[in-house]
Motif scaffolding. Sequence first.
Motif, PDB file in Angstrom:
ATOM      1  N   ILE A  57      19.634 -38.764  16.758  1.00  0.00           N
ATOM      2  CA  ILE A  57      18.922 -38.442  17.996  1.00  0.00           C
ATOM      3  C   ILE A  57      19.345 -39.283  19.190  1.00  0.00           C
ATOM      4  CG2 ILE A  57      16.916 -37.616  16.725  1.00  0.00           C
ATOM      5  CD1 ILE A  57      15.502 -40.243  17.411  1.00  0.00           C
ATOM      6  N   ASP A  58      20.157 -40.311  18.974  1.00  0.00           N
ATOM      7  CA  ASP A  58      20.644 -41.117  20.098  1.00  0.00           C
ATOM      8  C   ASP A  58      22.147 -41.336  19.978  1.00  0.00           C
ATOM      9  OD1 ASP A  58      20.256 -42.442  22.506  1.00  0.00           O
ATOM     10  OD2 ASP A  58      19.958 -44.386  21.544  1.00  0.00           O
ATOM     11  N   ASN A  59      22.854 -40.285  19.541  1.00  0.00           N
ATOM     12  CA  ASN A  59      24.302 -40.391  19.348  1.00  0.00           C
ATOM     13  C   ASN A  59      24.988 -40.758  20.667  1.00  0.00           C
ATOM     14  OD1 ASN A  59      27.198 -39.062  19.301  1.00  0.00           O
ATOM     15  ND2 ASN A  59      26.589 -39.372  17.179  1.00  0.00           N
ATOM     16  N   PRO A  60      25.903 -41.731  20.645  1.00  0.00           N
ATOM     17  CA  PRO A  60      26.525 -42.168  21.901  1.00  0.00           C
ATOM     18  C   PRO A  60      27.349 -41.102  22.603  1.00  0.00           C
ATOM     19  CG  PRO A  60      27.609 -43.163  19.993  1.00  0.00           C
ATOM     20  CD  PRO A  60      26.361 -42.508  19.490  1.00  0.00           C
ATOM     21  N   VAL A  61      27.902 -40.142  21.846  1.00  0.00           N
ATOM     22  CA  VAL A  61      28.737 -39.108  22.463  1.00  0.00           C
ATOM     23  C   VAL A  61      27.908 -37.898  22.873  1.00  0.00           C
ATOM     24  CG1 VAL A  61      30.715 -37.562  22.152  1.00  0.00           C
ATOM     25  CG2 VAL A  61      30.759 -39.854  21.151  1.00  0.00           C
ATOM     26  N   THR A  62      27.119 -37.368  21.958  1.00  0.00           N
ATOM     27  CA  THR A  62      26.429 -36.101  22.210  1.00  0.00           C
ATOM     28  C   THR A  62      25.099 -36.257  22.930  1.00  0.00           C
ATOM     29  OG1 THR A  62      25.385 -36.159  20.026  1.00  0.00           O
ATOM     30  CG2 THR A  62      27.508 -35.026  20.208  1.00  0.00           C
ATOM     31  N   VAL A  63      24.498 -37.445  22.897  1.00  0.00           N
ATOM     32  CA  VAL A  63      23.213 -37.655  23.571  1.00  0.00           C
ATOM     33  C   VAL A  63      23.364 -38.587  24.770  1.00  0.00           C
ATOM     34  CG1 VAL A  63      20.825 -38.453  23.318  1.00  0.00           C
ATOM     35  CG2 VAL A  63      21.942 -37.243  21.439  1.00  0.00           C
ATOM     36  N   CYS A  65      32.785 -30.325  21.261  1.00  0.00           N
ATOM     37  CA  CYS A  65      31.690 -31.264  21.523  1.00  0.00           C
ATOM     38  C   CYS A  65      30.456 -30.524  22.028  1.00  0.00           C
ATOM     39  CB  CYS A  65      32.121 -32.319  22.540  1.00  0.00           C
ATOM     40  SG  CYS A  65      33.166 -33.626  21.879  1.00  0.00           S
ATOM     41  N   ALA A  66      30.677 -29.546  22.909  1.00  0.00           N
ATOM     42  CA  ALA A  66      29.558 -28.761  23.435  1.00  0.00           C
ATOM     43  C   ALA A  66      28.856 -27.997  22.311  1.00  0.00           C
ATOM     44  CB  ALA A  66      30.059 -27.789  24.503  1.00  0.00           C
ATOM     45  N   CYS A  67      29.629 -27.464  21.368  1.00  0.00           N
ATOM     46  CA  CYS A  67      29.044 -26.753  20.220  1.00  0.00           C
ATOM     47  C   CYS A  67      28.226 -27.706  19.356  1.00  0.00           C
ATOM     48  CB  CYS A  67      30.141 -26.092  19.394  1.00  0.00           C
ATOM     49  SG  CYS A  67      30.986 -24.727  20.225  1.00  0.00           S
ATOM     50  N   ILE A  68      28.742 -28.919  19.165  1.00  0.00           N
ATOM     51  CA  ILE A  68      28.006 -29.921  18.374  1.00  0.00           C
ATOM     52  C   ILE A  68      26.690 -30.267  19.066  1.00  0.00           C
ATOM     53  CG2 ILE A  68      28.049 -32.279  17.480  1.00  0.00           C
ATOM     54  CD1 ILE A  68      31.104 -32.010  17.268  1.00  0.00           C
ATOM     55  N   ILE A  69      26.744 -30.451  20.389  1.00  0.00           N
ATOM     56  CA  ILE A  69      25.529 -30.760  21.153  1.00  0.00           C
ATOM     57  C   ILE A  69      24.512 -29.631  21.019  1.00  0.00           C
ATOM     58  CG2 ILE A  69      24.611 -31.088  23.487  1.00  0.00           C
ATOM     59  CD1 ILE A  69      27.262 -32.512  24.163  1.00  0.00           C
ATOM     60  N   TRP A  70      24.989 -28.393  21.122  1.00  0.00           N
ATOM     61  CA  TRP A  70      24.093 -27.237  21.006  1.00  0.00           C
ATOM     62  C   TRP A  70      23.421 -27.196  19.634  1.00  0.00           C
ATOM     63  CZ3 TRP A  70      25.290 -22.572  18.065  1.00  0.00           C
ATOM     64  CH2 TRP A  70      24.303 -21.596  18.188  1.00  0.00           C
ATOM     65  N   VAL A  71      24.205 -27.371  18.571  1.00  0.00           N
ATOM     66  CA  VAL A  71      23.647 -27.362  17.212  1.00  0.00           C
ATOM     67  C   VAL A  71      22.660 -28.509  17.036  1.00  0.00           C
ATOM     68  CG1 VAL A  71      24.193 -27.650  14.768  1.00  0.00           C
ATOM     69  CG2 VAL A  71      25.642 -26.204  16.197  1.00  0.00           C
ATOM     70  N   GLN A  72      23.054 -29.692  17.500  1.00  0.00           N
ATOM     71  CA  GLN A  72      22.190 -30.866  17.342  1.00  0.00           C
ATOM     72  C   GLN A  72      20.853 -30.689  18.061  1.00  0.00           C
ATOM     73  OE1 GLN A  72      23.639 -34.484  19.157  1.00  0.00           O
ATOM     74  NE2 GLN A  72      22.503 -35.779  17.765  1.00  0.00           N
ATOM     75  N   ARG A  73      20.903 -30.205  19.282  1.00  0.00           N
ATOM     76  CA  ARG A  73      19.668 -30.039  20.057  1.00  0.00           C
ATOM     77  C   ARG A  73      18.797 -28.913  19.505  1.00  0.00           C
ATOM     78  NH1 ARG A  73      19.118 -32.837  24.760  1.00  0.00           N
ATOM     79  NH2 ARG A  73      20.931 -34.065  25.378  1.00  0.00           N
ATOM     80  N   SER A  74      19.416 -27.886  18.965  1.00  0.00           N
ATOM     81  CA  SER A  74      18.638 -26.779  18.416  1.00  0.00           C
ATOM     82  C   SER A  74      17.951 -27.152  17.108  1.00  0.00           C
ATOM     83  CB  SER A  74      19.543 -25.561  18.195  1.00  0.00           C
ATOM     84  OG  SER A  74      20.515 -25.820  17.192  1.00  0.00           O
ATOM     85  N   ARG A  75      18.488 -28.178  16.416  1.00  0.00           N
ATOM     86  CA  ARG A  75      17.940 -28.568  15.109  1.00  0.00           C
ATOM     87  C   ARG A  75      17.061 -29.817  15.183  1.00  0.00           C
ATOM     88  NH1 ARG A  75      20.571 -26.825  10.439  1.00  0.00           N
ATOM     89  NH2 ARG A  75      20.259 -28.883   9.516  1.00  0.00           N
ATOM     90  N   THR A  76      17.090 -30.537  16.322  1.00  0.00           N
ATOM     91  CA  THR A  76      16.383 -31.810  16.420  1.00  0.00           C
ATOM     92  C   THR A  76      15.220 -31.699  17.393  1.00  0.00           C
ATOM     93  OG1 THR A  76      18.485 -32.948  15.997  1.00  0.00           O
ATOM     94  CG2 THR A  76      16.648 -34.288  16.794  1.00  0.00           C
ATOM     95  N   LYS A  77      14.023 -31.763  16.879  1.00  0.00           N
ATOM     96  CA  LYS A  77      12.825 -31.582  17.692  1.00  0.00           C
ATOM     97  C   LYS A  77      12.701 -32.674  18.752  1.00  0.00           C
ATOM     98  CE  LYS A  77       7.811 -31.032  17.315  1.00  0.00           C
ATOM     99  NZ  LYS A  77       6.638 -31.015  16.380  1.00  0.00           N
ATOM    100  N   GLU A  78      13.056 -33.923  18.409  1.00  0.00           N
ATOM    101  CA  GLU A  78      12.929 -35.019  19.354  1.00  0.00           C
ATOM    102  C   GLU A  78      13.760 -34.793  20.605  1.00  0.00           C
ATOM    103  OE1 GLU A  78      13.435 -35.265  16.198  1.00  0.00           O
ATOM    104  OE2 GLU A  78      12.269 -36.858  15.256  1.00  0.00           O
ATOM    105  N   LEU A  79      14.970 -34.231  20.445  1.00  0.00           N
ATOM    106  CA  LEU A  79      15.836 -33.977  21.593  1.00  0.00           C
ATOM    107  C   LEU A  79      15.282 -32.840  22.447  1.00  0.00           C
ATOM    108  CD1 LEU A  79      19.369 -34.317  19.959  1.00  0.00           C
ATOM    109  CD2 LEU A  79      18.163 -35.973  21.383  1.00  0.00           C
ATOM    110  N   GLN A  80      14.655 -31.869  21.815  1.00  0.00           N
ATOM    111  CA  GLN A  80      14.050 -30.770  22.559  1.00  0.00           C
ATOM    112  C   GLN A  80      12.868 -31.285  23.387  1.00  0.00           C
ATOM    113  OE1 GLN A  80      13.020 -27.800  19.670  1.00  0.00           O
ATOM    114  NE2 GLN A  80      15.124 -27.530  18.987  1.00  0.00           N
ATOM    115  N   GLU A  81      12.130 -32.240  22.853  1.00  0.00           N
ATOM    116  CA  GLU A  81      10.993 -32.792  23.573  1.00  0.00           C
ATOM    117  C   GLU A  81      11.450 -33.623  24.775  1.00  0.00           C
ATOM    118  OE1 GLU A  81       8.914 -34.957  20.605  1.00  0.00           O
ATOM    119  OE2 GLU A  81       7.896 -33.196  19.772  1.00  0.00           O
ATOM    120  N   LYS A  82      12.648 -34.280  24.659  1.00  0.00           N
ATOM    121  CA  LYS A  82      13.169 -35.072  25.775  1.00  0.00           C
ATOM    122  C   LYS A  82      13.483 -34.189  26.976  1.00  0.00           C
ATOM    123  CE  LYS A  82      15.160 -38.932  23.155  1.00  0.00           C
ATOM    124  NZ  LYS A  82      16.389 -39.673  22.824  1.00  0.00           N
ATOM    125  N   GLU A  83      13.887 -32.958  26.709  1.00  0.00           N
ATOM    126  CA  GLU A  83      14.215 -32.052  27.790  1.00  0.00           C
ATOM    127  C   GLU A  83      12.954 -31.645  28.551  1.00  0.00           C
ATOM    128  OE1 GLU A  83      16.217 -28.871  25.876  1.00  0.00           O
ATOM    129  OE2 GLU A  83      18.074 -29.979  25.549  1.00  0.00           O
TER     130      GLU A  83
END
Length: 211
Positions: free
Chosen positions: A19-25, A193-211
């Motif tokens: 949830i705090d990946n240096p590249v994707t987050v 990288c954009a695809c990884i970010i999309w998958v990560q955000r769609s699967r991680t509730k914490e990242l969705q809440e940050k938005e």
Amino acid sequence: MSQLFSKQNKEIFWNPLNIDNPVTVQVLGICSALAVTAKLEPAIVMGLSVTVIVAFANVIISLLRKTIPNRIRIIVQLVVVAALVTIVSEILKAFAYDVSVQLSVYVGLIITNCILMGRLEAFAMQNGPWESFLDGIGNGLGYALILVIVGFFRELLGSGCLFGMQVIPQAFYEMGYINNGLMLMPPMALIICACIIWVQRSRTKELQEKE
């Protein structure tokens, strides 16, 4: 011992892997993700190199943090990082020369990697050596994880190989399969990288809440 592996320390280590990946987050270290991921081997070596450097730089700065004058703290951080990068560069030249050649100037440019300076300034200057070590390992491995994923798909789809060995069967080529040359170009690293970010955000509730 329980304090060394407390819940807080576990979060310091694991959060950069998810949830705090240096590249994707945090969106740091993108430039090297474009430059060294055309093949899987240099991507792995770069990821491990950054992991080692971030971890030990964090520990050194954490140990020195109370003795470093505030006005020269950035200079001290750069000196520590530059020394570690030089050591890693010489080790690669001695034991993995071919990979060192593939990485070219990008090993030296680790000095300017935003992940390094970000963790030193934001974490190591405010925390103890053990926590700083865990933070460095976590962020380094989080960075390496993205490089490995990107390098895997770029080399596999771009040249049909992994680690220089052909993976896609010759029969596929005889049936008309063609390697995607675009995968070997830097813009494709951004797209992956954009695809990884999309998958990560769609699967991680914490990242969705940050938005």
